[in-house]
Design a protein around this motif. Structure first.
Motif, PDB file in Angstrom:
ATOM      1  N   PHE A  79     -14.101  -2.334   6.676  1.00 31.22           N
ATOM      2  CA  PHE A  79     -13.797  -1.687   8.083  1.00 31.22           C
ATOM      3  C   PHE A  79     -14.870  -0.668   8.288  1.00 31.22           C
ATOM      4  O   PHE A  79     -14.919  -0.086   9.388  1.00 31.22           O
ATOM      5  CB  PHE A  79     -12.538  -1.079   8.060  1.00 31.22           C
TER       6      PHE A  79
ATOM      7  N   LEU B 194       0.882  -1.275   0.095  1.00 32.64           N
ATOM      8  CA  LEU B 194      -0.004  -0.009   0.011  1.00 32.64           C
ATOM      9  C   LEU B 194       0.836   1.142  -0.079  1.00 32.64           C
ATOM     10  O   LEU B 194       1.208   2.021   1.095  1.00 32.64           O
ATOM     11  CB  LEU B 194      -0.929  -0.107   1.259  1.00 32.64           C
TER      12      LEU B 194
ATOM     13  N   LEU C 205     -13.297  -6.204  -0.191  1.00 30.11           N
ATOM     14  CA  LEU C 205     -13.294  -6.865  -1.631  1.00 30.11           C
ATOM     15  C   LEU C 205     -13.933  -8.001  -1.468  1.00 30.11           C
ATOM     16  O   LEU C 205     -13.295  -8.977  -0.816  1.00 30.11           O
ATOM     17  CB  LEU C 205     -11.827  -6.725  -2.212  1.00 30.11           C
TER      18      LEU C 205
ATOM     19  N   HIS D 211      -3.476   2.475 -10.108  1.00 34.67           N
ATOM     20  CA  HIS D 211      -4.652   2.145 -10.675  1.00 34.67           C
ATOM     21  C   HIS D 211      -5.814   2.419  -9.828  1.00 34.67           C
ATOM     22  O   HIS D 211      -7.054   2.428 -10.252  1.00 34.67           O
ATOM     23  CB  HIS D 211      -4.729   0.500 -10.954  1.00 34.67           C
ATOM     24  N   LEU D 212      -5.636   3.006  -8.466  1.00 36.18           N
ATOM     25  CA  LEU D 212      -6.735   3.581  -7.889  1.00 36.18           C
ATOM     26  C   LEU D 212      -6.676   5.182  -7.494  1.00 36.18           C
ATOM     27  O   LEU D 212      -5.703   5.542  -7.272  1.00 36.18           O
ATOM     28  CB  LEU D 212      -6.757   2.762  -6.474  1.00 36.18           C
TER      29      LEU D 212
HETATM   30  C1  HEC Z   1      -6.818 -10.055   6.923  1.00 37.39           C
HETATM   31  C2  HEC Z   1      -6.089  -9.268   5.993  1.00 37.39           C
HETATM   32  C3  HEC Z   1      -6.169  -7.841   5.812  1.00 37.39           C
HETATM   33  C4  HEC Z   1      -6.446  -6.756   6.491  1.00 37.39           C
HETATM   34  C5  HEC Z   1      -6.463  -6.783   8.150  1.00 37.39           C
HETATM   35  C6  HEC Z   1      -6.507  -5.550   5.827  1.00 37.39           C
HETATM   36  N1  HEC Z   1      -6.299  -5.863   4.420  1.00 37.39           N
HETATM   37 FE1  HEC Z   1      -6.438  -4.636   2.728  1.00 37.39          FE
HETATM   38  N2  HEC Z   1      -6.338  -6.349   1.609  1.00 37.39           N
HETATM   39  C7  HEC Z   1      -5.963  -7.492   1.793  1.00 37.39           C
HETATM   40  C8  HEC Z   1      -5.948  -8.397   0.699  1.00 37.39           C
HETATM   41  C9  HEC Z   1      -5.849  -9.733   0.727  1.00 37.39           C
HETATM   42  C10 HEC Z   1      -6.173  -7.810  -0.421  1.00 37.39           C
HETATM   43  C11 HEC Z   1      -6.249  -8.023  -1.921  1.00 37.39           C
HETATM   44  C12 HEC Z   1      -7.612  -8.392  -2.243  1.00 37.39           C
HETATM   45  C13 HEC Z   1      -7.564  -8.996  -3.599  1.00 37.39           C
HETATM   46  O1  HEC Z   1      -7.650  -8.144  -4.702  1.00 37.39           O
HETATM   47  O2  HEC Z   1      -7.472 -10.231  -3.577  1.00 37.39           O
HETATM   48  C14 HEC Z   1      -6.362  -6.228   0.134  1.00 37.39           C
HETATM   49  C15 HEC Z   1      -6.583  -4.979  -0.509  1.00 37.39           C
HETATM   50  C16 HEC Z   1      -6.569  -3.696  -0.071  1.00 37.39           C
HETATM   51  C17 HEC Z   1      -6.713  -2.396  -0.822  1.00 37.39           C
HETATM   52  C18 HEC Z   1      -6.762  -2.568  -2.319  1.00 37.39           C
HETATM   53  C19 HEC Z   1      -5.299  -2.471  -3.019  1.00 37.39           C
HETATM   54  C20 HEC Z   1      -5.142  -2.675  -4.475  1.00 37.39           C
HETATM   55  O3  HEC Z   1      -3.902  -2.581  -4.891  1.00 37.39           O
HETATM   56  O4  HEC Z   1      -5.846  -2.532  -5.273  1.00 37.39           O
HETATM   57  C21 HEC Z   1      -6.638  -1.619  -0.165  1.00 37.39           C
HETATM   58  C22 HEC Z   1      -6.610  -0.009  -0.591  1.00 37.39           C
HETATM   59  C23 HEC Z   1      -6.436  -1.791   1.190  1.00 37.39           C
HETATM   60  N3  HEC Z   1      -6.426  -3.463   1.315  1.00 37.39           N
HETATM   61  C24 HEC Z   1      -6.420  -1.321   2.379  1.00 37.39           C
HETATM   62  C25 HEC Z   1      -6.547  -1.781   3.796  1.00 37.39           C
HETATM   63  C26 HEC Z   1      -6.472  -0.947   5.037  1.00 37.39           C
HETATM   64  C27 HEC Z   1      -6.227   0.561   4.844  1.00 37.39           C
HETATM   65  C28 HEC Z   1      -6.469  -1.809   6.047  1.00 37.39           C
HETATM   66  C29 HEC Z   1      -6.853  -1.431   7.354  1.00 37.39           C
HETATM   67  C30 HEC Z   1      -7.765  -0.799   7.470  1.00 37.39           C
HETATM   68  C31 HEC Z   1      -6.470  -3.162   5.413  1.00 37.39           C
HETATM   69  N4  HEC Z   1      -6.620  -3.135   3.930  1.00 37.39           N
HETATM   70  C32 HEC Z   1      -6.617  -4.322   6.374  1.00 37.39           C
HETATM   71  C33 HEC Z   1      -5.985  -8.047   3.433  1.00 37.39           C
HETATM   72  C34 HEC Z   1      -6.290  -7.262   4.132  1.00 37.39           C
END
Ligand code: HEC
Length: 496
Positions: A78, A49, A70, A56-57
């Motif tokens: 969240f 991140l 997603l 792309h975002l």
């Molecule tokens: C349990 C694991 C987990 C947690 C906790 C988590 N994420 Fe994710 N997140 C993922 C996964 C896995 C993906 C990719 C999903 C996919 O496209 O298959 C993702 C995708 C994303 C994306 C999209 C990224 C992209 O390149 O398109 C964003 C933005 C994101 N997360 C932000 C956050 C934020 C901010 C938090 C905390 C508030 C968070 N995530 C917490 C697992 C998590």
């Protein structure tokens, strides 16, 4: 029961302080996101991140992902746990530059590498009766799987989980036995086509564009945006051999747009995103020497096409208004091509028209296919199509080339061009209302496989002679499929 109650009490505890906290994003990130996206934001279970990786975002779209998650992935929403203000703050935070310039060199790459879980020997003969060179690998983005498809019987023989967000196209070993896949966050995976078994994995970059396999099958080259580098891997076990930082002649760093293999030249070709040069990296000299030959260009060229002998490179720049033809032998420009619709050269094809070698490319911003003669680099024809699109595909055993118009007003259409008359002769709509693109042929060119790019999508198999549907195979958002024979022979009609 007890456990569940304790768990929900824990969750409550977690919610209260977070809701009261100031909208300072860094602590929120550490608390809610770091476990999956890494303490340094360089990725883990979830992707990196950092701004370079989120091109792309837009921040508003990222906020939507954070709030709603997603579907079908580990990324849960969240919205129930964080306030709208906190979500907006987090969305802005992931677009801020990371505290430290990320390093990802030989040591990190080597440490990330894993071998096979199953160490039993691989079968010496195909465990199926069909032609092993008529297999396809199908990349299913919907639920992050790849399917090995038997192209003789049109039935899947293996379906295995993959890294998230695979892209750049699958690449095969020269004998067609193994396939290399790459995810956007830099993971390269090697699979056995006959069994679907994962043989090795390594993270070669933090944000990567694509991979290429050398014609002798010894090396895999990975082109990275983050860090600015190309990484050479040993194709056998994916061990890193060399990381080459990418910078222009003036010393300024450049990201990599794409890497290609040039089989007759025993070299890799690298497209630079931020410098007016092209790199050629020969690999025949030995495993430790990958000298860089720099070829100066007038513009930044970041999307390439090659003639069948790899004598000429056709490159287009970002503004999509013209192309340059470079003689790879002399390193000189030999022609300028008139483009105005942003060609997608990487998916171009070649064929023979009235005895002349020509190439055809779709455009990302115009509903036309440009046909250019490769003997004098003149434009032979612009064929109007149903809209701008990504892909064109042909095969030496069929006079037809298939194009999508998935970026236009009718993204559910596929058109068939007769390469003799250079006219559209058929419009197909295999799944009305659903985005349809990417065509690949069987080894013999008898059948064309078309992707319905939806989560409840499909591969639609057409008879390539009379365009009637033969079979429909359900697939989860099948973004691409690649026929082993067509790819390893660098066949005419197939993008390389
Ligand atoms: C349990 C694991 C987990 C947690 C906790 C988590 N994420 Fe994710 N997140 C993922 C996964 C896995 C993906 C990719 C999903 C996919 O496209 O298959 C993702 C995708 C994303 C994306 C999209 C990224 C992209 O390149 O398109 C964003 C933005 C994101 N997360 C932000 C956050 C934020 C901010 C938090 C905390 C508030 C968070 N995530 C917490 C697992 C998590």
């Amino acid at each position: 029961m007890k456990f569940a109650a304790a768990l929900s009490a824990l969750c409550l505890l977690a919610v209260v302080p977070a809701a009261r906290a100031a909208d300072d994003a860094a602590p929120l990130y550490r608390q809610y996101c770091a476990a999956c996206h890494g303490g340094d934001r360089l990725g883990g279970v979830g992707p990196a991140l950092v701004p370079d990786d989120l091109g792309h975002l837009k921040p508003a779209q990222a906020a939507k992902v954070i709030a709603g998650g997603l579907p079908g992935t580990e990324m849960k929403g969240f919205a129930g746990r964080l306030s709208p203000g906190q979500i907006t703050a987090l969305a802005a935070y992931v677009f801020s530059p990371p505290a430290a310039e990320p390093t990802w060199g030989m040591a990190q790459i080597a440490a990330s590498r894993t071998g096979p879980a199953d160490r039993s020997p691989l079968p010496a003969k195909p465990p199926f009766a069909s032609d092993p060179l008529n297999l396809f690998i199908v990349v299913e983005a919907g639920d992050h799987h790849v399917t090995v498809l038997d192209g003789d019987r049109m039935t899947p023989i293996a379906r295995v989980p993959s890294r998230a967000a695979l892209h750049g196209g699958a690449k095969f070993s020269p004998d067609g036995r193994f396939v290399y896949l790459m995810s956007r966050d830099g993971w390269v995976s090697k699979l056995d086509m006959w069994t679907g078994r994962l043989l090795a994995e390594v993270r070669a970059g933090l944000d990567s564009r694509n991979i290429a396999v050398s014609a002798d099958g010894r090396f895999v080259l990975v082109g990275n945006l983050l860090p600015d580098s190309v990484a050479v891997l040993d194709a056998a076990d994916l061990a890193p051999i060399k990381v080459i930082p990418v910078a222009g002649r003036d010393g300024r760093r450049s990201r990599v747009s794409a890497v290609y293999t040039a089989p007759p030249r025993h070299s890799f070709i690298v497209a630079l995103k931020d410098a007016r040069e092209i790199w050629e990296i020969p690999y025949a000299q030995g495993p430790d020497r990958f000298p860089v030959r720099r070829i100066a260009t007038e513009e930044v060229l970041d999307d390439f096409f090659f003639d069948l002998g790899y004598r000429h490179l056709i490159g287009a720049g970002r503004d999509g208004t013209r192309g340059e033809v470079i003689d790879l032998g002399t390193g000189r420009k030999v022609a300028t091509l008139p483009f105005d619709g942003m060609p997608h050269l990487g998916s171009g094809i070649t064929f023979t028209w009235h005895g002349r070698p020509v190439f055809a490319t779709p455009h990302l911003k115009q509903g036309v296919v440009s046909v250019i003669a490769m003997d004098d680099w003149s434009e032979v024809k612009r064929i109007p199509t149903c809209g701008p699109g990504y892909f064109i595909r042909g095969h030496r055993n069929t006079p037809y080339a298939w194009v999508d118009c998935s970026l236009g007003p009718t993204p559910d259409e596929i058109q068939v061009i007769d390469t003799r008359s250079l006219k559209v002769v058929r419009t197909l709509r295999p799944a009305p209302g659903k985005r349809t693109a990417h065509v690949e042929f069987t080894r013999d060119g008898r059948y064309a496989l078309v992707s319905i790019m939806e989560n409840d999508g499909a591969l639609v198999v057409y008879d390539a002679r009379d365009f009637h549907e033969v079979k429909r195979l359900p697939m989860r958002h099948p973004v691409g499929k690649y026929n082993v024979f067509n790819k390893i022979t660098y066949a005419q009609g197939t993008s390389h």
